[in-house]
Each structure stands twice: as C-alpha cells, then as structure tokens.
Design an enzyme around this catalytic site. Structure first.
Site, PDB file in Angstrom:
ATOM      1  N   HIS A  12       0.734  -1.269   0.097  1.00  0.00           N
ATOM      2  CA  HIS A  12      -0.023   0.220  -0.082  1.00  0.00           C
ATOM      3  C   HIS A  12       0.922   1.411  -0.186  1.00  0.00           C
ATOM      4  CE1 HIS A  12      -4.166   1.831   1.235  1.00  0.00           C
ATOM      5  NE2 HIS A  12      -3.297   2.712   1.323  1.00  0.00           N
ATOM      6  N   HIS A 192      -9.737   1.443  -0.535  1.00  0.00           N
ATOM      7  CA  HIS A 192      -9.538   2.184   0.908  1.00  0.00           C
ATOM      8  C   HIS A 192     -10.956   2.062   1.269  1.00  0.00           C
ATOM      9  CE1 HIS A 192      -5.986   3.592  -0.776  1.00  0.00           C
ATOM     10  NE2 HIS A 192      -5.751   4.463   0.259  1.00  0.00           N
ATOM     11  N   GLU A 195     -10.935   3.412   7.055  1.00  0.00           N
ATOM     12  CA  GLU A 195      -9.842   4.374   7.398  1.00  0.00           C
ATOM     13  C   GLU A 195     -10.464   5.431   8.240  1.00  0.00           C
ATOM     14  OE1 GLU A 195      -7.845   6.383   4.193  1.00  0.00           O
ATOM     15  OE2 GLU A 195      -5.911   6.833   5.484  1.00  0.00           O
ATOM     16  N   ASP A 274       2.062   6.933   2.700  1.00  0.00           N
ATOM     17  CA  ASP A 274       2.539   7.934   1.885  1.00  0.00           C
ATOM     18  C   ASP A 274       3.627   8.627   2.687  1.00  0.00           C
ATOM     19  OD1 ASP A 274       0.206   8.923  -0.110  1.00  0.00           O
ATOM     20  OD2 ASP A 274      -0.738   8.585   2.098  1.00  0.00           O
TER      21      ASP A 274
HETATM   22  N1  ADE Z   1      -4.732   8.996  -1.151  1.00  0.00           N
HETATM   23  C1  ADE Z   1      -3.349   9.074  -0.690  1.00  0.00           C
HETATM   24  N2  ADE Z   1      -3.085   8.677   0.621  1.00  0.00           N
HETATM   25  C2  ADE Z   1      -4.500   8.321   0.871  1.00  0.00           C
HETATM   26  C3  ADE Z   1      -5.080   7.926   2.228  1.00  0.00           C
HETATM   27  N3  ADE Z   1      -4.239   7.541   3.287  1.00  0.00           N
HETATM   28  N4  ADE Z   1      -6.562   7.461   2.021  1.00  0.00           N
HETATM   29  C4  ADE Z   1      -7.071   7.823   1.022  1.00  0.00           C
HETATM   30  N5  ADE Z   1      -6.694   8.276   0.029  1.00  0.00           N
HETATM   31  C5  ADE Z   1      -5.314   8.502  -0.047  1.00  0.00           C
HETATM   32 ZN    ZN Z   2      -3.848   4.816   1.112  1.00  0.00          ZN
END
Ligand code: ADE
Ligand code: ZN
Length: 328
Positions: A12, A192, A195, A274
C-alpha cells in the site's frame, strides 16, 4: 536490532505520496510552479487533517507533468524503498494524475515508469507492480474512465485496481461499474475502507465491490462480526499504522488495532501509505511495532510472508520472493 535490512514487502504505497519533498521542490523550481502552502518552514509537507492532506497531495502533483517526471519519481521512490529493505512493492498509480485519464497518454506514462522500474530491479533487486487507482472524491464517472485505462493496460505489470480518496464522499457501491470492469479484465481488487469510514464502509467494500484486500480496514475492530468475517474469508488488510497515527485515527502505535486484529486471525500486513507525508519508512514502522507490541523477527517474517502471499503478482514472482525471504 535495526530492521533496515530485514526483507519487506509493501502493498500500500501511493506513488505521488511517496515523493520526497525535496524532489517535488526541485521540479517546482525547474517548472516555475508556485507551491505556496504545500510545505512548512522545515520543508516537510504541511497539512492540518485528512481533507487538507488530500488537498496538499493534489497540489504537489501539479509539478508531475510528463512521463519523464514520473520516470524520475520512480527512481527516487524505489531508491528509498530499497534502502529500507523493501524487496517487493505495489504502488497506486492514478491515470487522473498521469495524462488526465487519456488512454494514449496513460500508456506513455506507464511505459516510462516501467522502464525505470525494470532498471531498479536490475540494479537494486527491488520488484515493483502497479495498481491502477481511481479517486473516490473525483466521482464514479471519472472512475469509469480510470477503470478503462486499467483494463486496457492490465497484464504482468498492472495487476490490480483500487480506489483511494475521501471515504466521506459517496459510497463504495457507487463504483461497482468500475470495479466490475477491472475484474473482467483480470485485475485483482482492493479499496480504501475503514480508515475514515467505519465498519459499514468495510462491509460495503466486501459485499458491493467484492475486493480481496482492503486499504487500511482497521476500523473493522469496531464490529466483532466483521472481524470474524475478515478472519474467516481471509480478506487481507493493507495496514498502515504510522499513517493512521499521524492522521489522528489513533493516539499512538500502542493504541493501534493491528495487534488485536492479528490476534483475532485477520491477515494484516504493514505499509507506509504516503511515507514522507507521515514522516515514516518501512524501517520506522517495524521499529515502532517492535516497541509497541514486542514483535520479533519471527513476527515480522510472518507478516512479510502474508504480504507476499497477498501480492497481486504472478506465481513465479511470488515463489522467487518467498525463497528470498526464507534465505534470510
Ligand atoms: N490518497 C493518498 N493517501 C491516502 C489515504 N491515506 N487514504 C485515502 N486516499 C489517499
Ligand atoms: Zn492509502
């Protein structure tokens, strides 16, 4: 113990989200793009909360304008991954950022990325695969165009389809057409969920989009029946603890549900999401998890094996990666 050289597999990883700030600043200077508000005074990416993070992310992508820019990004990202012991990574690539969902342009971007990834594999021993990703807050119509780009380029290298973006907007089920299109093209699926959305978002991902992996999925912990279902069906969570802590979902690693989910029999894996945005690397994730839960080399080897087994790659690649893991 230092976990830097321990073999890792990362499922991821948002490609633009992995861009080092100095790399983005360098391109901005070359192209005279104004990135006011993207960085703080120390040069790190600056954001207040998740919606603002998404805005800053999209602002930073303005400097990535050509296949050559993505080729350079590929080198920068893979060098960082390889330095952290990553032997296999899957990255989310969005035709939205690579050619504005134009199929012809998308092929050019992809060619440049793949060429550099092949070079990195020869020189650094790291394998990369791509998951084409639509962006939820861009809406279902754009997702259809993205899915067509994915379907047209599905193969040994583009092996999956997924969705990122703002989970508060719309429902997973709004994207059924895009996911069906990708599935019919032979792509493997992830989205996703769980979250910033609760357990209901994870249920929708499983029932409506019929994905085999979930990006994050950690809020499944709030619904015991969902935890049981995940454990029984073997759906894999692409867990990114450092990202969740930085974005304020959990106070610290010790409060993160990854260990409870794992103890309940759910297939969890470790990724960075990220990394420079969240001041993390795969090495740092391992260090923080060791500190929070006392996880050992046996635990991390098992987690890496789970990730390799859940990878959207061909069986030959999987066998080679498992062998590499066993020999360390
Ligand atoms: N795009 C980049 N990082 C993300 C994340 N953590 N959740 C959803 N979309 C994203
Ligand atoms: Zn993500």
């Amino acid at each position: 113990m230092s976990w830097r050289s321990f073999p890792k597999a990362e499922l991821h990883l948002h490609f633009e989200g992995a861009a080092p700030p100095a790399f983005i600043r360098g391109l901005a200077k070359e192209k005279s793009v104004d990135l006011t508000g993207v960085f703080d005074e120390r040069g790190s990416y600056a954001f207040r909360d998740f919606p603002h993070f998404l805005q800053v992310y999209e602002a930073a992508t303005q400097v990535l304008q050509t296949p050559r820019d993505y080729q350079r990004l590929t080198r920068a990202v893979l060098e960082e991954c390889a330095e952290n012991g990553v032997i296999y990574a899957e990255t989310f690539l969005s035709p939205d950022f690579c050619g504005g969902r134009d199929l012809h342009a998308w092929r050019d971007y992809l060619h440049a990325i793949q060429e550099e990834a092949d070079r990195a594999e020869r020189e650094m021993g790291i394998t990369l695969r791509g998951i084409v990703t639509c962006i939820r807050h861009f809406g279902p119509d754009k997702a259809r165009e993205t899915a067509i780009c994915a379907a047209e380029t599905a193969g040994d290298w583009i092996t999956g389809f997924g969705m990122g973006g703002n989970e508060a907007i719309g429902r997973q089920g709004d994207f059924i057409w895009a996911f069906d299109c990708a599935r019919e093209a032979g792509l493997r699926l992830t989205t996703h969920a769980g979250e910033f959305g609760g357990p209901d978002s994870v249920w929708q991902a499983i029932n409506d989009l019929r994905v085999e992996r979930i990006g994050h999925g950690v809020r499944a912990i709030e619904d015991p029946r969902l935890v049981e279902t995940l454990a029984e069906t073997g759906v894999v969570l692409e867990t990114c603890p450092g990202s969740n802590v930085t974005l304020g979902l959990y106070r610290d690693f010790a409060s993160h549900p990854i260990a409870r989910l794992r103890d309940a029999g759910v297939n969890v894996t470790i990724s960075t999401d990220d990394p420079p945005f969240f001041h993390t690397t795969m090495t740092r994730e391992f260090e923080a998890l060791e500190q929070a839960f006392g996880w050992t080399a046996d635990d991390f080897a098992e987690l890496t094996k789970t990730a390799i087994n859940a990878a959207f790659c061909d069986e030959g690649t999987r066998a080679r990666l498992l062998k590499r893991l066993e020999s360390t």
